[in-house]
Scaffold this motif. Sequence first.
Motif, mmCIF file in Angstrom:
data_model
loop_
_atom_site.group_PDB
_atom_site.id
_atom_site.type_symbol
_atom_site.label_atom_id
_atom_site.label_comp_id
_atom_site.label_asym_id
_atom_site.label_seq_id
_atom_site.Cartn_x
_atom_site.Cartn_y
_atom_site.Cartn_z
ATOM 1 N N UNK A 1 20.654 52.148 66.253
ATOM 2 C CA UNK A 1 20.263 52.028 64.852
ATOM 3 C C UNK A 1 21.382 51.524 63.945
ATOM 4 N N UNK A 2 22.642 51.968 64.110
ATOM 5 C CA UNK A 2 23.706 51.409 63.261
ATOM 6 C C UNK A 2 23.851 49.902 63.414
ATOM 7 N N UNK A 3 23.649 49.395 64.625
ATOM 8 C CA UNK A 3 23.741 47.952 64.857
ATOM 9 C C UNK A 3 22.595 47.229 64.170
ATOM 10 N N UNK B 1 25.875 41.206 69.195
ATOM 11 C CA UNK B 1 25.837 42.664 69.109
ATOM 12 C C UNK B 1 26.205 43.247 70.473
ATOM 13 N N UNK B 2 27.322 43.953 70.528
ATOM 14 C CA UNK B 2 27.770 44.552 71.781
ATOM 15 C C UNK B 2 27.764 46.066 71.649
ATOM 16 N N UNK C 1 30.131 45.625 67.035
ATOM 17 C CA UNK C 1 30.464 46.293 68.289
ATOM 18 C C UNK C 1 30.467 47.809 68.117
ATOM 19 N N UNK C 2 29.912 48.498 69.103
ATOM 20 C CA UNK C 2 29.944 49.952 69.117
ATOM 21 C C UNK C 2 30.162 50.407 70.548
ATOM 22 N N UNK C 3 31.060 51.368 70.723
ATOM 23 C CA UNK C 3 31.275 51.899 72.063
ATOM 24 C C UNK C 3 32.719 52.257 72.324
ATOM 25 N N UNK C 4 32.964 52.908 73.450
ATOM 26 C CA UNK C 4 34.308 53.392 73.784
ATOM 27 C C UNK C 4 35.124 52.333 74.513
ATOM 28 N N UNK C 5 36.325 52.702 74.884
ATOM 29 C CA UNK C 5 37.172 51.875 75.739
ATOM 30 C C UNK C 5 37.361 52.610 77.068
ATOM 31 N N UNK C 6 36.244 52.811 77.746
ATOM 32 C CA UNK C 6 36.244 53.473 79.044
ATOM 33 C C UNK C 6 36.231 52.377 80.115
ATOM 34 N N UNK C 7 37.396 51.802 80.352
ATOM 35 C CA UNK C 7 37.496 50.601 81.178
ATOM 36 C C UNK C 7 36.928 50.833 82.576
ATOM 37 N N UNK C 8 35.951 50.004 82.941
ATOM 38 C CA UNK C 8 35.196 50.223 84.167
ATOM 39 C C UNK C 8 36.002 49.968 85.432
ATOM 40 N N UNK D 1 35.297 43.791 58.433
ATOM 41 C CA UNK D 1 34.562 44.202 57.233
ATOM 42 C C UNK D 1 34.324 45.716 57.221
ATOM 43 N N UNK D 2 33.909 46.249 58.364
ATOM 44 C CA UNK D 2 33.616 47.672 58.479
ATOM 45 C C UNK D 2 34.243 48.179 59.765
ATOM 46 N N UNK D 3 34.899 49.329 59.697
ATOM 47 C CA UNK D 3 35.602 49.818 60.875
ATOM 48 C C UNK D 3 35.150 51.217 61.279
ATOM 49 N N UNK D 4 33.932 51.544 60.941
ATOM 50 C CA UNK D 4 33.391 52.807 61.441
ATOM 51 C C UNK D 4 32.690 52.593 62.773
ATOM 52 N N UNK D 5 32.052 51.429 62.925
ATOM 53 C CA UNK D 5 31.509 51.070 64.231
ATOM 54 C C UNK D 5 31.900 49.637 64.573
ATOM 55 N N UNK D 6 33.039 49.225 64.030
ATOM 56 C CA UNK D 6 33.682 47.961 64.354
ATOM 57 C C UNK D 6 32.788 46.750 64.105
ATOM 58 N N UNK D 7 32.735 46.342 62.879
ATOM 59 C CA UNK D 7 31.989 45.138 62.495
ATOM 60 C C UNK D 7 32.971 44.044 62.140
ATOM 61 N N UNK D 8 32.823 42.877 62.735
ATOM 62 C CA UNK D 8 33.766 41.785 62.578
ATOM 63 C C UNK D 8 33.053 40.537 62.067
ATOM 64 N N UNK D 9 33.771 39.730 61.275
ATOM 65 C CA UNK D 9 33.199 38.487 60.787
ATOM 66 C C UNK D 9 34.090 37.321 61.142
ATOM 67 N N UNK D 10 33.482 36.278 61.655
ATOM 68 C CA UNK D 10 34.158 35.028 62.005
ATOM 69 C C UNK D 10 34.426 34.277 60.694
ATOM 70 N N UNK D 11 35.684 34.009 60.411
ATOM 71 C CA UNK D 11 36.016 33.360 59.140
ATOM 72 C C UNK D 11 35.698 31.873 59.198
ATOM 73 N N UNK D 12 35.457 31.278 58.027
ATOM 74 C CA UNK D 12 35.157 29.843 57.942
ATOM 75 C C UNK D 12 36.416 29.029 58.213
#
Length: 233
Positions: free
Chosen positions: A28-30, A156-157, A186-193, A222-233
């Motif tokens: 839902x956050x995504x 969306x990852x 992006x949402x999720x841990x860094x539990x490297x497989x 832009x937002x770092x609660x569930x890691x939202x990133x924007x590609x700059x122009x």
Amino acid sequence: MDKLKSTIKQFVRDWSEDGKSERETCYEPIVREILKYFPKDKCDVSTVNILVPGAGLGRLAWEIAKHGYSCQGNEWSFFMLFSSNFVLNRCSEINAFKVYPWIHQFSNNKKSADQIRPAYFPDVDPNGLPPTANFSMTAGDFQEIYSENNYWDCIATCFFIDTAHNVLDYIETIWKILKPGGIWINLGPLLYHFENLANELSIELSYEDIRNVMLQYGFHIEVEKNLFLQHTL
């Protein structure tokens, strides 16, 4: 067998009423961020191309497509692909099937009956997408399949980037295939497989290091609660 057990439990997380709370926490956050940055009242959402790598059984991609966006899920695991094909293309009745996902789980059982409790799926009709929905799933390695630059409006990852042998390769691929001004959620841990697996390349970076790499590529956070990133122009 471990992969099979994990896939059966994925039916619960993605397509059963029992997994609703997990989906509300992770998916839902995504979806909310997508609706926020591509609002239905200000753009033709059918022209917004959204990619979901590591789509699993396809529920997140399906939920995005349900809102009218053009969405494609990508998955590498044959276990997940066979199962997602069954759910998305062969299921049409709600709760028509049941599995016993915890039958082989002997740890962390509060009651003995928990181990033999069934789960029913799907909790919705997978065929219930709008008639004009553009929804698809692709099979194969994310980095090999997606090479066209500046194509996707949104990536969306969810519990995905730690599946990489080298997470830097994923970041580079995402940067290349996003359109200028596109967004990465992006949402999720860094539990490297592949951590501690013999004969497997694995680079395990801290979030601090990953964040620095993202900024060096040109992402604007832009937002770092569930890691939202924007590609700059």
